[in-house]
Scaffold this motif. Structure first.
Motif, mmCIF file in Angstrom:
data_model
loop_
_atom_site.group_PDB
_atom_site.id
_atom_site.type_symbol
_atom_site.label_atom_id
_atom_site.label_comp_id
_atom_site.label_asym_id
_atom_site.label_seq_id
_atom_site.Cartn_x
_atom_site.Cartn_y
_atom_site.Cartn_z
ATOM 1 N N TYR A 115 0.805 -1.221 0.000
ATOM 2 C CA TYR A 115 0.000 0.000 0.000
ATOM 3 C C TYR A 115 0.838 1.272 0.000
ATOM 4 O O TYR A 115 0.307 2.368 -0.193
ATOM 5 C CB TYR A 115 -0.961 -0.013 1.195
ATOM 6 N N ILE A 116 2.129 1.122 0.198
ATOM 7 C CA ILE A 116 3.011 2.277 0.113
ATOM 8 C C ILE A 116 2.950 2.901 -1.277
ATOM 9 O O ILE A 116 3.225 4.094 -1.469
ATOM 10 C CB ILE A 116 4.473 1.874 0.453
ATOM 11 N N ALA A 117 2.540 2.094 -2.258
ATOM 12 C CA ALA A 117 2.436 2.580 -3.629
ATOM 13 C C ALA A 117 1.418 3.711 -3.754
ATOM 14 O O ALA A 117 1.483 4.522 -4.687
ATOM 15 C CB ALA A 117 2.056 1.437 -4.572
ATOM 16 N N LEU A 118 0.490 3.788 -2.804
ATOM 17 C CA LEU A 118 -0.516 4.845 -2.848
ATOM 18 C C LEU A 118 0.094 6.229 -2.644
ATOM 19 O O LEU A 118 -0.565 7.242 -2.895
ATOM 20 C CB LEU A 118 -1.600 4.580 -1.803
ATOM 21 N N ALA A 119 1.344 6.256 -2.215
ATOM 22 C CA ALA A 119 2.038 7.551 -2.086
ATOM 23 C C ALA A 119 2.243 8.190 -3.454
ATOM 24 O O ALA A 119 2.550 9.384 -3.547
ATOM 25 C CB ALA A 119 3.385 7.354 -1.392
ATOM 26 N N ALA A 168 -12.095 -3.386 -5.499
ATOM 27 C CA ALA A 168 -11.614 -2.560 -4.393
ATOM 28 C C ALA A 168 -10.271 -1.919 -4.725
ATOM 29 O O ALA A 168 -10.042 -0.728 -4.464
ATOM 30 C CB ALA A 168 -11.507 -3.392 -3.118
ATOM 31 N N VAL A 169 -9.369 -2.701 -5.304
ATOM 32 C CA VAL A 169 -8.053 -2.177 -5.675
ATOM 33 C C VAL A 169 -8.200 -1.092 -6.735
ATOM 34 O O VAL A 169 -7.580 -0.018 -6.654
ATOM 35 C CB VAL A 169 -7.130 -3.301 -6.193
ATOM 36 N N THR A 170 -9.034 -1.341 -7.732
ATOM 37 C CA THR A 170 -9.247 -0.370 -8.796
ATOM 38 C C THR A 170 -9.796 0.935 -8.233
ATOM 39 O O THR A 170 -9.319 2.026 -8.574
ATOM 40 C CB THR A 170 -10.213 -0.925 -9.856
ATOM 41 N N ALA A 171 -10.797 0.846 -7.363
ATOM 42 C CA ALA A 171 -11.379 2.042 -6.762
ATOM 43 C C ALA A 171 -10.370 2.760 -5.873
ATOM 44 O O ALA A 171 -10.306 4.000 -5.870
ATOM 45 C CB ALA A 171 -12.621 1.672 -5.953
ATOM 46 N N LEU A 172 -9.582 1.994 -5.137
ATOM 47 C CA LEU A 172 -8.610 2.573 -4.210
ATOM 48 C C LEU A 172 -7.534 3.369 -4.942
ATOM 49 O O LEU A 172 -6.987 4.326 -4.408
ATOM 50 C CB LEU A 172 -7.956 1.460 -3.384
ATOM 51 N N VAL A 173 -7.251 2.977 -6.179
ATOM 52 C CA VAL A 173 -6.244 3.686 -6.974
ATOM 53 C C VAL A 173 -6.889 4.787 -7.818
ATOM 54 O O VAL A 173 -6.460 5.943 -7.789
ATOM 55 C CB VAL A 173 -5.480 2.699 -7.888
ATOM 56 N N PHE A 174 -7.935 4.438 -8.546
ATOM 57 C CA PHE A 174 -8.488 5.378 -9.530
ATOM 58 C C PHE A 174 -9.171 6.584 -8.894
ATOM 59 O O PHE A 174 -8.956 7.726 -9.325
ATOM 60 C CB PHE A 174 -9.470 4.654 -10.450
ATOM 61 N N LEU A 175 -10.008 6.359 -7.907
ATOM 62 C CA LEU A 175 -10.778 7.470 -7.339
ATOM 63 C C LEU A 175 -9.898 8.546 -6.711
ATOM 64 O O LEU A 175 -10.098 9.744 -6.983
ATOM 65 C CB LEU A 175 -11.795 6.941 -6.328
ATOM 66 N N PRO A 176 -8.909 8.207 -5.877
ATOM 67 C CA PRO A 176 -8.063 9.269 -5.320
ATOM 68 C C PRO A 176 -7.264 10.028 -6.388
ATOM 69 O O PRO A 176 -7.052 11.232 -6.269
ATOM 70 C CB PRO A 176 -7.122 8.513 -4.375
ATOM 71 N N VAL A 177 -6.831 9.322 -7.440
ATOM 72 C CA VAL A 177 -6.104 9.986 -8.530
ATOM 73 C C VAL A 177 -7.021 10.984 -9.225
ATOM 74 O O VAL A 177 -6.658 12.139 -9.470
ATOM 75 C CB VAL A 177 -5.562 8.951 -9.537
ATOM 76 N N LEU A 178 -8.243 10.539 -9.548
ATOM 77 C CA LEU A 178 -9.202 11.423 -10.201
ATOM 78 C C LEU A 178 -9.530 12.632 -9.338
ATOM 79 O O LEU A 178 -9.544 13.773 -9.817
ATOM 80 C CB LEU A 178 -10.490 10.657 -10.516
ATOM 81 N N LEU A 179 -9.775 12.409 -8.054
ATOM 82 C CA LEU A 179 -10.173 13.509 -7.177
ATOM 83 C C LEU A 179 -9.014 14.467 -6.905
ATOM 84 O O LEU A 179 -9.236 15.666 -6.706
ATOM 85 C CB LEU A 179 -10.733 12.956 -5.861
#
Length: 354
Positions: free
Chosen positions: A71-75, A225-236
């Motif tokens: 999950y560090i990749a979310l940085a 869940a993974v797709t939403a966890l990555v895509f939505l924060p990037v879009l927002l």
């Protein structure tokens, strides 16, 4: 809250050709700036490639990493978000017909990027055209703008109307809830263009369908869940920064507004748009859109030629200039005072009322 520091609304001289009172001649300036309108095909291709390739690579890296529970990749979300914002700026230039000489290439590139930005290209393009055609016109508000009332209009509203407007103009709503509503909900239908023609329905629904197909494919490959966890924060991230930029470009203390009988396109194009002075790295990610006064005066200039236009007319670097610090303060400006011809805060309006 009054903005810190005074916004610079300096008159232009020299290359811009001025009148006897040393004021800018926007119409003449627009003719001179037209020399920067021609796009360079190789440069345009490079701008697309240098934005899309790292964006796609980052998205893929995050999807694979988060699926493996790293999950560090979310940085990497802020960086991916800024690249998505840059893709939106390319889509924006396509809408102005400024990115490529070919109308067809502009159209289909814009539509393709719209699938990623969740912004139906044809709908957005029409709304944005209306925005450019009416910027600063008090009698033509409502097209692609942040809703703005005059002090008189605000005072004439009921207490409930005033409360609703204050809530709408609060920074948390404008910069937090607003971008999510705009890109996740409002863009799903051709709001404001529902009776304007079938092309806008096709634009909205086709964009929805292709975006959904991509997200479903990613969901099947990596999990919903993974797709939403990555895509939505990037879009927002992209949406919030983009809305903030758009806000600052027209909502600053000395922004130019007039009633229809006194309104002039060229005067309002440059007088109603700011020059947000950002660091070079931010100008790259935001496609130089902060040089907004030049963009509004001559919208056919590709974003990568805006710095050259600004350099050719150095006086413009001091015209409607807003620093990042001042840009934060503009968030509290919410009402147009027709007497002082300035955008003021609710607190200032209360003080004026005695």
């Amino acid at each position: 809250m009054k903005p810190s520091g005074a916004f610079i609304h300096a008159p232009l001289t020299a290359a811009a050709e001025t009148s006897d009172d040393n004021a800018i001649n926007p119409r003449k300036l627009a003719r001179e700036l037209a020399a920067f309108r021609t796009p360079r095909v190789s440069r345009s291709i490079w701008e697309v490639a240098s934005t899309f390739v790292p964006f796609a690579a980052l998205m893929a890296a995050m999807l694979f990493a988060v699926q493996a529970e790293y999950y560090i990749a979310l940085a990497l979300i802020p960086l991916a978000g800024m690249l998505l914002l840059r893709l939106f700026i390319i889509q924006h230039d396509c809408g102005h017909g400024s990115f490529f000489k070919s109308k067809a290439v502009n159209k289909w590139l814009g539509r393709s990027i719209g699938v990623l930005t969740l912004t139906p290209y044809d709908c957005w393009r029409r709304s944005h055209e209306l925005h450019h055609a009416s910027t600063g016109n008090l009698d033509a508000r409502g097209y692609g703008d942040v809703d703005t009332l005059t002090v008189r209009e605000y005072r004439e509203k009921s207490w409930l109307g005033r409360f609703g407007y204050r809530l709408y103009r609060h920074p948390i709503v404008l910069m937090g809830l607003g971008p999510a509503y705009l890109f996740l909900l409002r863009h799903r239908l051709p709001i404001g263009l529902m009776k304007a023609g079938w092309i806008y329905w096709i634009s909205a629904l086709a964009t929805n369908a292709v975006t959904a197909a991509i997200l479903i494919a990613l969901g099947l490959a990596f999990g919903a869940a993974v797709t939403a966890l990555v895509f939505l924060p990037v879009l927002l991230t992209a949406a919030s920064v983009g809305v903030w930029l758009f806000y600052v470009q027209h909502q600053f203390e000395d922004a130019h507004w007039d009633t229809r009988e006194n309104w002039n396109y060229h005067d309002s194009a440059i007088g109603g748009s700011s020059y947000l002075h950002l660091p070079a790295v931010m100008n790259w990610f935001t496609g130089n859109i902060a040089i907004h006064h030049i963009h509004h005066l001559v919208s056919r200039i590709p974003f990568y030629r805006l710095p050259a236009a600004l350099k050719a007319y150095p006086e413009l670097a001091e015209y409607n200039r807003v620093s990042p610090r001042q840009a934060v303060s503009t968030m509290w400006l919410a009402l147009w005072d027709e007497d002082s011809r300035k955008l003021i805060s609710f607190r200032q309006a209360k003080q004026l009322a005695g």
